[in-house]
Design a protein around this motif. Structure first.
Motif, PDB file in Angstrom:
ATOM      1  N   GLU A 114     -16.861 -44.646 -63.952  1.00  9.74           N
ATOM      2  CA  GLU A 114     -17.431 -45.028 -62.658  1.00  9.74           C
ATOM      3  C   GLU A 114     -16.489 -44.679 -61.512  1.00  9.74           C
ATOM      4  O   GLU A 114     -16.917 -44.132 -60.481  1.00  9.74           O
ATOM      5  N   ALA A 115     -15.209 -44.957 -61.690  1.00  4.72           N
ATOM      6  CA  ALA A 115     -14.239 -44.671 -60.625  1.00  4.72           C
ATOM      7  C   ALA A 115     -14.148 -43.175 -60.353  1.00  4.72           C
ATOM      8  O   ALA A 115     -14.088 -42.739 -59.193  1.00  4.72           O
ATOM      9  N   ASN A 170     -23.034 -47.378 -55.743  1.00  5.68           N
ATOM     10  CA  ASN A 170     -23.979 -47.994 -56.685  1.00  5.68           C
ATOM     11  C   ASN A 170     -24.569 -46.988 -57.657  1.00  5.68           C
ATOM     12  O   ASN A 170     -25.636 -47.205 -58.235  1.00  5.68           O
ATOM     13  N   HIS A 171     -23.869 -45.868 -57.872  1.00  6.31           N
ATOM     14  CA  HIS A 171     -24.410 -44.823 -58.734  1.00  6.31           C
ATOM     15  C   HIS A 171     -24.565 -45.279 -60.182  1.00  6.31           C
ATOM     16  O   HIS A 171     -25.473 -44.833 -60.888  1.00  6.31           O
ATOM     17  N   ARG A 172     -23.691 -46.147 -60.608  1.00  5.11           N
ATOM     18  CA  ARG A 172     -23.684 -46.533 -62.034  1.00  5.11           C
ATOM     19  C   ARG A 172     -25.023 -47.152 -62.440  1.00  5.11           C
ATOM     20  O   ARG A 172     -25.586 -46.795 -63.492  1.00  5.11           O
ATOM     21  N   ILE A 173     -25.555 -48.020 -61.619  1.00  5.73           N
ATOM     22  CA  ILE A 173     -26.820 -48.685 -61.945  1.00  5.73           C
ATOM     23  C   ILE A 173     -28.004 -47.769 -61.670  1.00  5.73           C
ATOM     24  O   ILE A 173     -28.912 -47.629 -62.488  1.00  5.73           O
ATOM     25  N   LYS A 174     -27.989 -47.111 -60.520  1.00  5.89           N
ATOM     26  CA  LYS A 174     -29.153 -46.329 -60.093  1.00  5.89           C
ATOM     27  C   LYS A 174     -29.318 -45.040 -60.899  1.00  5.89           C
ATOM     28  O   LYS A 174     -30.455 -44.613 -61.159  1.00  5.89           O
ATOM     29  N   LYS A 175     -28.220 -44.405 -61.287  1.00  2.00           N
ATOM     30  CA  LYS A 175     -28.363 -43.223 -62.149  1.00  2.00           C
ATOM     31  C   LYS A 175     -28.923 -43.628 -63.516  1.00  2.00           C
ATOM     32  O   LYS A 175     -29.699 -42.880 -64.113  1.00  2.00           O
ATOM     33  N   ARG A 176     -28.556 -44.798 -63.991  1.00  2.00           N
ATOM     34  CA  ARG A 176     -29.130 -45.309 -65.235  1.00  2.00           C
ATOM     35  C   ARG A 176     -30.641 -45.472 -65.094  1.00  2.00           C
ATOM     36  O   ARG A 176     -31.417 -45.070 -65.962  1.00  2.00           O
ATOM     37  N   ASP A 177     -31.075 -46.055 -63.974  1.00  5.10           N
ATOM     38  CA  ASP A 177     -32.516 -46.253 -63.747  1.00  5.10           C
ATOM     39  C   ASP A 177     -33.236 -44.913 -63.613  1.00  5.10           C
ATOM     40  O   ASP A 177     -34.356 -44.753 -64.113  1.00  5.10           O
ATOM     41  N   ASN A 178     -32.604 -43.952 -62.933  1.00  6.38           N
ATOM     42  CA  ASN A 178     -33.212 -42.627 -62.809  1.00  6.38           C
ATOM     43  C   ASN A 178     -33.300 -41.928 -64.161  1.00  6.38           C
ATOM     44  O   ASN A 178     -34.260 -41.199 -64.434  1.00  6.38           O
ATOM     45  N   LYS A 179     -32.298 -42.152 -65.009  1.00  2.57           N
ATOM     46  CA  LYS A 179     -32.318 -41.555 -66.348  1.00  2.57           C
ATOM     47  C   LYS A 179     -33.483 -42.112 -67.162  1.00  2.57           C
ATOM     48  O   LYS A 179     -34.233 -41.344 -67.800  1.00  2.57           O
ATOM     49  N   LEU A 180     -33.651 -43.409 -67.169  1.00  2.00           N
ATOM     50  CA  LEU A 180     -34.749 -44.016 -67.918  1.00  2.00           C
ATOM     51  C   LEU A 180     -36.100 -43.522 -67.406  1.00  2.00           C
ATOM     52  O   LEU A 180     -37.018 -43.258 -68.185  1.00  2.00           O
ATOM     53  N   TYR A 181     -36.219 -43.365 -66.094  1.00  2.00           N
ATOM     54  CA  TYR A 181     -37.460 -42.869 -65.507  1.00  2.00           C
ATOM     55  C   TYR A 181     -37.742 -41.442 -65.960  1.00  2.00           C
ATOM     56  O   TYR A 181     -38.874 -41.107 -66.345  1.00  2.00           O
ATOM     57  N   LEU A 182     -36.715 -40.579 -65.945  1.00  2.00           N
ATOM     58  CA  LEU A 182     -36.898 -39.187 -66.357  1.00  2.00           C
ATOM     59  C   LEU A 182     -37.228 -39.099 -67.842  1.00  2.00           C
ATOM     60  O   LEU A 182     -38.092 -38.308 -68.252  1.00  2.00           O
ATOM     61  N   GLN A 183     -36.551 -39.894 -68.653  1.00  2.00           N
ATOM     62  CA  GLN A 183     -36.823 -39.874 -70.093  1.00  2.00           C
ATOM     63  C   GLN A 183     -38.273 -40.247 -70.385  1.00  2.00           C
ATOM     64  O   GLN A 183     -38.941 -39.617 -71.215  1.00  2.00           O
ATOM     65  N   GLU A 184     -38.764 -41.268 -69.715  1.00  2.00           N
ATOM     66  CA  GLU A 184     -40.155 -41.665 -69.905  1.00  2.00           C
ATOM     67  C   GLU A 184     -41.105 -40.581 -69.396  1.00  2.00           C
ATOM     68  O   GLU A 184     -42.119 -40.275 -70.023  1.00  2.00           O
ATOM     69  N   LEU A 185     -40.766 -39.991 -68.275  1.00  2.00           N
ATOM     70  CA  LEU A 185     -41.607 -38.954 -67.674  1.00  2.00           C
ATOM     71  C   LEU A 185     -41.753 -37.756 -68.592  1.00  2.00           C
ATOM     72  O   LEU A 185     -42.835 -37.158 -68.694  1.00  2.00           O
ATOM     73  N   LEU A 186     -40.670 -37.410 -69.313  1.00  2.00           N
ATOM     74  CA  LEU A 186     -40.666 -36.222 -70.165  1.00  2.00           C
ATOM     75  C   LEU A 186     -40.909 -36.545 -71.634  1.00  2.00           C
ATOM     76  O   LEU A 186     -40.778 -35.665 -72.487  1.00  2.00           O
ATOM     77  N   ASN A 187     -41.253 -37.792 -71.924  1.00  2.00           N
ATOM     78  CA  ASN A 187     -41.533 -38.221 -73.299  1.00  2.00           C
ATOM     79  C   ASN A 187     -40.331 -37.990 -74.213  1.00  2.00           C
ATOM     80  O   ASN A 187     -40.468 -37.547 -75.356  1.00  2.00           O
TER      81      ASN A 187
END
Length: 502
Positions: free
Chosen positions: A465-466, A282-299
């Motif tokens: 993804e593969a 499930n990396h494809r979805i969760k890495k996307r969510d982690n990316k958005l979180y980091l981007q917001e965290l670092l402005n």
């Protein structure tokens, strides 16, 4: 140990030292997080114990550090050891010289030398007689005198080189700290050939790292290729005496390279420091969510489709190649502007200012984020990024490139040392490789590798993804301390089977 008639008693001697840059949060300058204990030895000891080893560990009694001043990471690692092996297997060297230190390593050479000599004195005089080991496993220059004493006693000794750093001292200085060097002085390595003990006592320096290599029954570096590079003379900073002694061990069949492995807690499925846990499936979805979180965290600009590159290593221009990225940083951001390429630094060091200036002058702070080292932020960046940058000029082993594979963050590396041994250039159409490798250590080589990574990023998401799923799965299987411990067990068994010459 498995399939052995008896379990040889192994004493692992580790000083828990490392070199960390300034401004590294709670671990600035120096800390107990080390190639010796926190990152490697703790997990190695636990793995050896799990595999049936009769394992003991010797370390200095840093009382002030143990009582609460030590960074929480080291306390965690020490606790992990205590949870895995009985307390009577942990042997603390006693001396006031390190009771009240607030960091393992001092800014002063004299203090570091006193700590190293006091530690080795206690190991030689008290811990080795108490443990009565079948094998002694020493680590780096701060244990470099012990192999000489072990050879005199007829105890097989493995000497592991994590860093190529060394120091020197005279026999007089060594003996003044309570070490009976006269008993084994002929097993030490002197800067010039000694005529006799008395002639050399005051004016002929002993090289600690070369002594460890010279006297040890067996020697290993923390990657096979770094050992080969030293023997072939590829690194001019390696002193000739170290190259000579390693070469002698190699041609005698007494040297090898054993790759380290990342801390077992570097696993995105269980990592408590990342926002969203995930695995290969499930990396494809969760890495996307982690990316958005980091981007917001670092402005930074928030865009799940923005390719994100992560710099995880200290910003040291001597080793880590950060000047190569400084040369091309604006070019790659501007060239891939439409694709919204981003770069995140979670690293301290002398070169940090240059990257801040580039981001400020070119007004690209929303694309380039430069941050001091933080353990939590580093874990989150591993989980969020698509690629990891490690253009090191040399690398004894390296751990971030292995961690990156486990997190699905594909490494972009220079073809050297441990990077050569762990990263293979990716071909998504044959399903081979796990990163992007450039051969010539210059900014053009790094730029080529970044463009290769971007070419992969622009492939159909299903193809990506593969390949990432495959790389993550292989990373867990290949880069782990059980495999590392098994290699050390094989070395121990090989040492016990060899004729031993005093």
């Amino acid at each position: 140990m498995p399939n052995a008639k008896y379990r040889p008693r192994v004493l692992i001697v580790t000083p828990e030292v490392t070199y960390l840059p300034e401004d590294m949060g709670n671990m600035s300058n120096y800390s107990a997080k080390a190639g010796g204990l926190a990152d490697v030895s703790a997990a190695l000891i636990s793995s050896l114990f799990d595999l049936g080893g009769d394992v003991h560990v010797a370390l200095p009694d840093y009382r002030s550090l143990f009582d609460g001043y030590l960074p929480k990471l080291f306390n965690k690692e020490l606790k992990r050891i205590k949870e895995r092996i009985e307390n009577e297997r942990i042997h603390l060297a006693e001396d006031r010289v390190f009771y009240y230190l607030t960091h393992v390593y001092s800014d002063y050479f004299e203090t570091n030398l006193k700590v190293a000599l006091a530690f080795q004195r206690e190991v030689m005089n008290n811990i080795i007689p108490r443990v009565n080991p079948d094998i002694i496993h020493c680590n780096d220059w701060m244990t470099g005198l012990i192999p000489g004493m072990a050879r005199q006693l007829g105890i097989p000794c493995l000497f592991t080189i994590h860093n190529i750093h060394t120091v020197t001292a005279t026999l007089e200085e060594i003996e003044d700290r309570g070490i009976d060097a006269a008993a084994f002085w002929h097993h030490l390595y002197f800067r010039r050939k000694p005529e006799n003990y008395e002639e050399s006592r005051e004016g002929n320096d002993v090289d600690f790292l070369a002594s460890g290599i010279f006297a040890a029954h067996y020697v290993n570096t923390v990657s096979p290729t770094f050992l080969k590079e030293i023997i072939e003379g590829q690194h001019p900073f390696v002193e000739p005496c170290l190259r000579k002694e390693l070469s002698n061990k190699w041609f005698a069949g007494c040297a090898d390279g054993v790759l380290n492995a990342p801390d077992p807690e570097f696993n995105p499925a269980i990592d408590e420091m990342i926002r969203y846990n995930y695995g290969p499936r499930n990396h494809r979805i969760k890495k996307r969510d982690n990316k958005l979180y980091l981007q917001e965290l670092l402005n930074m600009e928030t865009d799940e489709n923005a390719p994100l590159f992560f710099w995880p290593s200290r910003l040291d221009p001597v080793q880590k190649g950060c000047q190569l990225l400084a040369d091309i940083l604006y070019d790659i951001v501007s060239h891939w502007w439409e694709q919204k390429l981003q770069v995140v630094f979670v690293a301290s060091g002398s070169f940090q200012k240059h990257f801040r200036d580039i981001a400020t002058i070119h007004n690209i702070k929303r694309r380039v984020s430069v941050n001091d080292f933080s353990e939590v932020l580093s874990h989150q960046a591993f989980a969020a990024a698509d690629f990891l940058l490690m253009p090191s000029s040399f690398e004894p082993c390296g751990l971030p490139q292995m961690t990156g594979c486990i997190y699905g963050t594909l490494p972009v590396v220079h073809d050297t040392g441990g990077l050569h041994d762990t990263v293979r250039h990716l071909d998504p159409f044959t399903g081979e490789g796990n990163g992007f490798v450039f051969k010539i250590h210059d900014s053009r080589g790094l730029r080529w590798a970044v463009d290769e990574a971007m070419a992969f990023y622009l492939l159909h998401p299903d193809i990506r993804e593969a390949q990432i799923q495959r790389i993550m799965t292989q990373g867990v299987l290949e880069f782990n301390h059980t495999a590392c411990a098994e290699k050390y067990i094989n070395l121990y068994e090989k040492m016990l089977q060899r004729p031993f010459i005093v």
